[in-house]
Every structure is written in C-alpha cells, then in structure tokens.
Enzyme design. Sequence first.
Site, PDB file in Angstrom:
ATOM      1  N   ASN A  49       0.872  -1.181   0.000  1.00 48.63           N
ATOM      2  CA  ASN A  49       0.000   0.000   0.000  1.00 48.63           C
ATOM      3  C   ASN A  49       0.907   1.229   0.000  1.00 48.63           C
ATOM      4  OD1 ASN A  49      -1.807   2.047   0.490  1.00 48.63           O
ATOM      5  ND2 ASN A  49      -2.325   1.397   2.578  1.00 48.63           N
ATOM      6  N   TRP A  50       1.012   1.856  -1.166  1.00 46.13           N
ATOM      7  CA  TRP A  50       1.945   2.994  -1.282  1.00 46.13           C
ATOM      8  C   TRP A  50       1.367   4.285  -0.717  1.00 46.13           C
ATOM      9  CZ3 TRP A  50       5.552   3.340  -6.158  1.00 46.13           C
ATOM     10  CH2 TRP A  50       6.473   2.284  -6.099  1.00 46.13           C
ATOM     11  N   LYS A  51       0.094   4.277  -0.346  1.00 50.14           N
ATOM     12  CA  LYS A  51      -0.534   5.483   0.198  1.00 50.14           C
ATOM     13  C   LYS A  51      -0.258   6.682  -0.726  1.00 50.14           C
ATOM     14  CE  LYS A  51      -0.208   3.324   4.683  1.00 50.14           C
ATOM     15  NZ  LYS A  51      -0.219   3.453   6.115  1.00 50.14           N
TER      16      LYS A  51
ATOM     17  N   HIS B  84      -9.707   1.540   4.631  1.00 48.63           N
ATOM     18  CA  HIS B  84      -8.457   1.738   5.379  1.00 48.63           C
ATOM     19  C   HIS B  84      -8.710   2.734   6.515  1.00 48.63           C
ATOM     20  CE1 HIS B  84      -4.374   2.785   6.419  1.00 48.63           C
ATOM     21  NE2 HIS B  84      -3.996   1.690   5.777  1.00 48.63           N
TER      22      HIS B  84
ATOM     23  N   GLU C  58      -6.996   5.069   7.652  1.00 53.79           N
ATOM     24  CA  GLU C  58      -6.662   6.461   7.345  1.00 53.79           C
ATOM     25  C   GLU C  58      -7.821   7.146   6.633  1.00 53.79           C
ATOM     26  OE1 GLU C  58      -2.869   5.692   5.485  1.00 53.79           O
ATOM     27  OE2 GLU C  58      -2.035   5.213   7.452  1.00 53.79           O
TER      28      GLU C  58
ATOM     29  N   GLU D 102      -5.997  -4.748  10.339  1.00 53.75           N
ATOM     30  CA  GLU D 102      -4.962  -3.751  10.592  1.00 53.75           C
ATOM     31  C   GLU D 102      -5.289  -2.995  11.877  1.00 53.75           C
ATOM     32  OE1 GLU D 102      -2.713  -2.535   6.784  1.00 53.75           O
ATOM     33  OE2 GLU D 102      -4.452  -1.258   6.966  1.00 53.75           O
TER      34      GLU D 102
ATOM     35  N   GLY E 273       2.133   2.062  10.907  1.00 54.60           N
ATOM     36  CA  GLY E 273       3.179   3.077  10.835  1.00 54.60           C
ATOM     37  C   GLY E 273       3.856   3.383  12.155  1.00 54.60           C
TER      38      GLY E 273
ATOM     39  N   SER F 211       2.772  -2.264  10.391  1.00 58.29           N
ATOM     40  CA  SER F 211       4.202  -2.375  10.696  1.00 58.29           C
ATOM     41  C   SER F 211       4.818  -3.718  10.305  1.00 58.29           C
ATOM     42  CB  SER F 211       4.459  -2.083  12.180  1.00 58.29           C
ATOM     43  OG  SER F 211       4.138  -0.730  12.461  1.00 58.29           O
TER      44      SER F 211
ATOM     45  N   GLY G 207       2.616  -1.254   4.274  1.00 58.65           N
ATOM     46  CA  GLY G 207       2.707   0.153   3.904  1.00 58.65           C
ATOM     47  C   GLY G 207       4.148   0.566   3.673  1.00 58.65           C
TER      48      GLY G 207
HETATM   49  P1  PGA Z   1       2.520   0.232   7.634  1.00 64.53           P
HETATM   50  O1  PGA Z   1       1.097   0.516   6.944  1.00 64.53           O
HETATM   51  O2  PGA Z   1       3.010  -1.080   7.070  1.00 64.53           O
HETATM   52  O3  PGA Z   1       3.365   1.389   7.255  1.00 64.53           O
HETATM   53  O4  PGA Z   1       2.259   0.125   9.106  1.00 64.53           O
HETATM   54  C1  PGA Z   1       0.191  -0.516   6.702  1.00 64.53           C
HETATM   55  C2  PGA Z   1      -1.081   0.023   6.126  1.00 64.53           C
HETATM   56  O5  PGA Z   1      -1.507   1.120   6.531  1.00 64.53           O
HETATM   57  O6  PGA Z   1      -1.706  -0.613   5.270  1.00 64.53           O
END
Ligand code: PGA
Length: 259
Positions: A14-16, A97, A99, A171, A177, A216, A237
């Site tokens: 997931n490159w966000k 997600h 976010e 998640e 993160g 993470s 991510g």
């Molecule tokens: P992260 O993000 O691996 O940077 O914790 C995962 C995600 O939000 O899908």
Amino acid sequence: MDRRPERRSWIVGNWKMHGLRASLAAVVEIDRAAQACGEVDVALALPFTLIHAAAQAVSHIAIGGQNCHTQPQGAYTGDISAAMLHDSGADCVILGHSERRLDCGETDEIVRDKLHTALSSGLTVILCLGEHLAEREAGLAEDKVRQQLTHALTGLTPSPDLARHLAIAYEPIWAIGTGLVPEAPAIAAMHGAIRQSLAQALGPSARTIRLLYGGSVDEGNAPAILRLADVDGALVGNASLDSARFAAIIQAAQDIRDA
Ligand code: PGA
C-alpha cells in the site's frame, strides 16, 4: 496443516500518497521479485496517477487502487469511480483503510456501499478492519472488528465468485506506521474470529477468502507473522516503498510455501 493449497499467499503493498512517475522503476523491480516467487500472489495499491502506467509495466503482479467512490458515476468533482480504476488497469482496491475512515469520515455504511460498487465493477476488494488501542485495552477489539465486518457484508449474496473477489486485511490502527505489532497469539486469535464471522455470514465459500495482516509488517517480522494460523498474507505500507524490503517480504511468503 492443510490450509495452504486452498488459499495462495497474498502480499499487498500500500503505497498510500507516495510515488511519482520515477517510482515506476521500483514497481518494475517488485514485478521481477514476484516473478521469482511463483507460489505467492503480489499486488501494489498505488496512487491513482500511477495505476495506468504501472499496469502496463508489469506482468507478474496485480495493480490496485486505495479508494473509490460509492457511486458508479456522477457529479462528484475530484472523485474516482471503481469503473475508472478497472478501466485504468487496476485489478483490486483497498477499501475501509483506517486512514480513510479517520481522515475522510468513512463510516461502516460508506465502506459497505463502496465495497458493493467495487465488486460490481469487477474489482477484487481488500477490506480493512481494525481497532483503536483504547478498544483493544478495553477488551473490545474483536467486537469492533466483527461489527465492521458484519456491516460491510450486509446485502452481499454468498457465492464462490464473491469469495474469490474479497480479501480481509486486519490492521490494528495502533500498529499502522508505528513499529508496534500485536503479540502473535493476538493476531492469530483475531484472524480466527474473522474467519468464523465470515463463515457465519457467507457460509462454506468463506473458507477461500484470504485474511491479510497489516500494521508495521517488515522484512524482519514477516516470516513469523506469515506463519500464523489463518494469516494468508500481509498488507504492507512503509516497507513496500523500498523494492528490496518488499521483495524480502514476498520471499518470506515463498519460503513458507516451500518449507
Ligand atoms: P505500515 O502501513 O506497514 O506502514 O504500518 C500498513 C497500512 O496502513 O496498510
């Protein structure tokens, strides 16, 4: 343990909101790494702007989006529909997600409507679920995740085709993160609970739905996480932005298959 042949591993990056056209070189490197790991499915969920070019540049991985609108089309300035994603070469989309739930006010109902629209546009959906730290500390993590799942699945008709086009990513919000990862038994217990809820909602076809862990995941912890019962893959991510680190996670999934 005989769960493996039924569900191939799936490693999704997931490159966000990261990546300019120069980053297509990393996409191609990831495609090459995936080619060498034939037992593992790999996808990259990219920003809208990279989807078409990436889809044309790869042969061994799927390309996905990170969001779509609830409606198939219409007067929604600045939004992107599921059909547009599909038309640009995306095979899948991340929905729900945390976010987006937190930053953009996406409720369970909005996530459900997006899920239905994405499925009817031919996309595979990676549906994200997860609890806040306070909910985990209060012993409410499973309730929260089951509730998110039940809402999202409302109105879907169980079928093998649905199961093929749906994956769930657990998640925990506090793990995204942060470098924090739940203890292995907590991940396994949550994945078991999700598997059970899926079976209740969708019947026997639910056993082919893949359950990914996200939060993470990196090249160091991936081998242990990917070995857990009912963990069929990972949503990654930060560590997916570096092609060598992401390749190491793909390789970890392959090594587990080979073992
Ligand atoms: P992260 O993000 O691996 O940077 O914790 C995962 C995600 O939000 O899908």
